[in-house]
Scaffold this active site. Structure first.
Site, PDB file in Angstrom:
ATOM      1  CB  SER A  32      -0.873   0.059   1.260  1.00 46.68           C
ATOM      2  OG  SER A  32      -1.688  -1.064   1.348  1.00 46.68           O
ATOM      3  CG  HIS A  64      -2.844  -4.217  -2.309  1.00 45.01           C
ATOM      4  ND1 HIS A  64      -1.546  -4.587  -2.055  1.00 45.01           N
ATOM      5  CD2 HIS A  64      -3.299  -3.677  -1.168  1.00 45.01           C
ATOM      6  CE1 HIS A  64      -1.241  -4.288  -0.810  1.00 45.01           C
ATOM      7  NE2 HIS A  64      -2.293  -3.735  -0.243  1.00 45.01           N
ATOM      8  CG  HIS A  86      -2.846  -8.721   2.422  1.00 46.75           C
ATOM      9  ND1 HIS A  86      -3.093  -8.039   1.260  1.00 46.75           N
ATOM     10  CD2 HIS A  86      -1.925  -8.003   3.105  1.00 46.75           C
ATOM     11  CE1 HIS A  86      -2.349  -6.935   1.231  1.00 46.75           C
ATOM     12  NE2 HIS A  86      -1.627  -6.893   2.342  1.00 46.75           N
ATOM     13  CE1 TYR A  88      -6.957  -8.381   3.483  1.00 47.12           C
ATOM     14  CE2 TYR A  88      -5.053  -8.056   4.916  1.00 47.12           C
ATOM     15  CZ  TYR A  88      -5.806  -7.687   3.819  1.00 47.12           C
ATOM     16  OH  TYR A  88      -5.416  -6.637   3.056  1.00 47.12           O
ATOM     17  CD  GLU A  89      -6.251 -11.113  -0.691  1.00 50.67           C
ATOM     18  OE1 GLU A  89      -6.460 -11.700  -1.767  1.00 50.67           O
ATOM     19  OE2 GLU A  89      -5.257 -10.382  -0.502  1.00 50.67           O
ATOM     20  CB  ALA A 116       1.184   0.839   4.302  1.00 51.68           C
ATOM     21  CG  MET A 203      -2.855  -6.754   8.751  1.00 57.53           C
ATOM     22  SD  MET A 203      -4.542  -6.386   8.242  1.00 57.53           S
ATOM     23  CE  MET A 203      -4.971  -5.074   9.395  1.00 57.53           C
ATOM     24  CB  SER A 204       1.763  -7.884   4.211  1.00 61.38           C
ATOM     25  OG  SER A 204       2.577  -6.744   4.387  1.00 61.38           O
ATOM     26  CG  ASN A 227      -1.920   3.171  10.918  1.00 58.63           C
ATOM     27  OD1 ASN A 227      -1.635   2.505   9.922  1.00 58.63           O
ATOM     28  ND2 ASN A 227      -2.046   2.642  12.128  1.00 58.63           N
ATOM     29  CG  HIS A 239      -7.848   0.654   3.736  1.00 57.70           C
ATOM     30  ND1 HIS A 239      -6.575   0.135   3.934  1.00 57.70           N
ATOM     31  CD2 HIS A 239      -8.101   0.503   2.413  1.00 57.70           C
ATOM     32  CE1 HIS A 239      -6.091  -0.305   2.778  1.00 57.70           C
ATOM     33  NE2 HIS A 239      -6.999  -0.096   1.843  1.00 57.70           N
TER      34      HIS A 239
HETATM   35  I1  8IG Z   1      -1.154   0.604   6.943  1.00 57.90           I
HETATM   36  O1  8IG Z   1      -2.083  -0.353  12.576  1.00 57.90           O
HETATM   37  C1  8IG Z   1      -1.454  -0.528   8.467  1.00 57.90           C
HETATM   38  N1  8IG Z   1      -1.543  -1.848   8.379  1.00 57.90           N
HETATM   39  N2  8IG Z   1      -2.313  -4.851  11.798  1.00 57.90           N
HETATM   40  N3  8IG Z   1      -2.201  -2.579  12.206  1.00 57.90           N
HETATM   41  C2  8IG Z   1      -2.155  -3.628  11.351  1.00 57.90           C
HETATM   42  N4  8IG Z   1      -1.939  -3.494  10.050  1.00 57.90           N
HETATM   43  C3  8IG Z   1      -1.767  -2.246   9.617  1.00 57.90           C
HETATM   44  C4  8IG Z   1      -1.810  -1.132  10.437  1.00 57.90           C
HETATM   45  C5  8IG Z   1      -2.040  -1.298  11.803  1.00 57.90           C
HETATM   46  N5  8IG Z   1      -1.609  -0.061   9.685  1.00 57.90           N
END
Ligand code: 8IG
Length: 264
Positions: A32, A64, A86, A88-89, A116, A203-204, A227, A239
């Site tokens: 991202s 993506h 990912h 989570y998909e 990201a 998450m990646s 973030n 997001h």
């Molecule tokens: I961009 O704060 C991004 N991806 N798990 N937590 C998780 N994944 C993220 C975050 C976050 N920010």
């Protein structure tokens, strides 16, 4: 040969025939906010939807694109995945690591993983690029199966990180914790991650890094903090804001990444 390495060989053969490039040098996964950085890496010679190669799913997340770009720098051939799949998909670990395995099967000895991430280390601000020095795999999953006891002592190559710091001596380094997602963390989970030594959360990346090491490639990892992790700032996580922060930082981190890639 394992089922997964055979699938990667098949995808690599199709890639070679589509691009006419026999051997790639470096593969990059653009997470991202990182896709615009791919424009600075060199001349795009071929572009194809990655789903046209065997074994790939279409990435489901906004930001993506699922495009695979074959880039020439004059001296080297780069392969850039604009987006990734990912965990989570819900399709398991194989599609998550298929790109990395395909790239290594197509010759890449170096894999650059970008993402990201949420910033846990209070020294980070939104827009900070951070080199990934190590990871904590909180997904409770592995892309490997069978007795593949891969050494992760130097999973994010110290040598590649050193080269990156010749480009930007003040580049921060941190430990990336991968959560399964897709929900963001609770503030309590972020306090836990901070206590166990995580600087970044996402998450990646970690499953791809493991697969790359199994395949024998060197890994460089880089996060863009988009973030501040849950509970550490007076804001909720969104997001859209992540994508916006990525857009704002794209040019700066893109230049940095291109300069680093030119040296590795
Ligand atoms: I961009 O704060 C991004 N991806 N798990 N937590 C998780 N994944 C993220 C975050 C976050 N920010």
């Amino acid at each position: 040969m394992t089922r997964t390495s055979r699938a990667a060989e098949e995808a690599a053969a199709e890639l070679r025939s589509r691009t006419g490039v026999d051997t790639y040098d470096v593969a990059l996964v653009m997470g991202s906010g990182w896709a615009p950085a791919a424009d600075l890496l060199g001349d795009s010679e071929h572009e194809l939807p990655v789903a046209e190669l065997p074994g790939f799913l279409r990435p489901a997340v906004e930001g993506h694109s699922g495009i695979l770009r074959s880039i020439s720098t004059g001296e080297r051939h780069l392969l850039a995945f604009l987006g990734r799949n990912h965990l989570y998909e819900g399709h398991g670990t194989d599609p998550v690591v298929h790109g990395v395995r395909t790239a290594v099967a197509a010759g890449a000895r170096t894999v650059v993983l970008t993402n990201a991430a949420g910033g846990i280390n209070p020294a980070y601000t939104v827009g900070s690029p951070v080199l990934i020095a190590d990871h904590i795999n909180m997904t409770a999953r592995s892309p490997l199966s069978g007795p593949s006891f891969v050494d992760l002592t130097d999973v994010y190559s110290a040598q590649l990180r050193k080269i990156a710091r010749t480009v930007e001596p003040d580049l921060a380094e941190g430990v990336y914790a991968a959560m399964p997602g897709p929900q963001y963390e609770t503030p309590a989970e972020i306090r836990m991650l901070r206590a166990v030594g995580a600087d970044l959360v996402g998450m990646s990346t970690v499953l791809e890094a493991i697969a790359a090491r199994e395949a024998g490639a060197q890994v460089l990892g880089m996060s863009l903090v988009t973030n501040i992790a849950a509970g550490l700032a007076d804001a909720n996580l969104d997001h859209e804001e992540v994508l916006e922060a990525g857009r704002e930082s794209a040019a700066v981190v893109g230049r940095l990444l291109a300069d680093i890639v030119a040296k590795i």
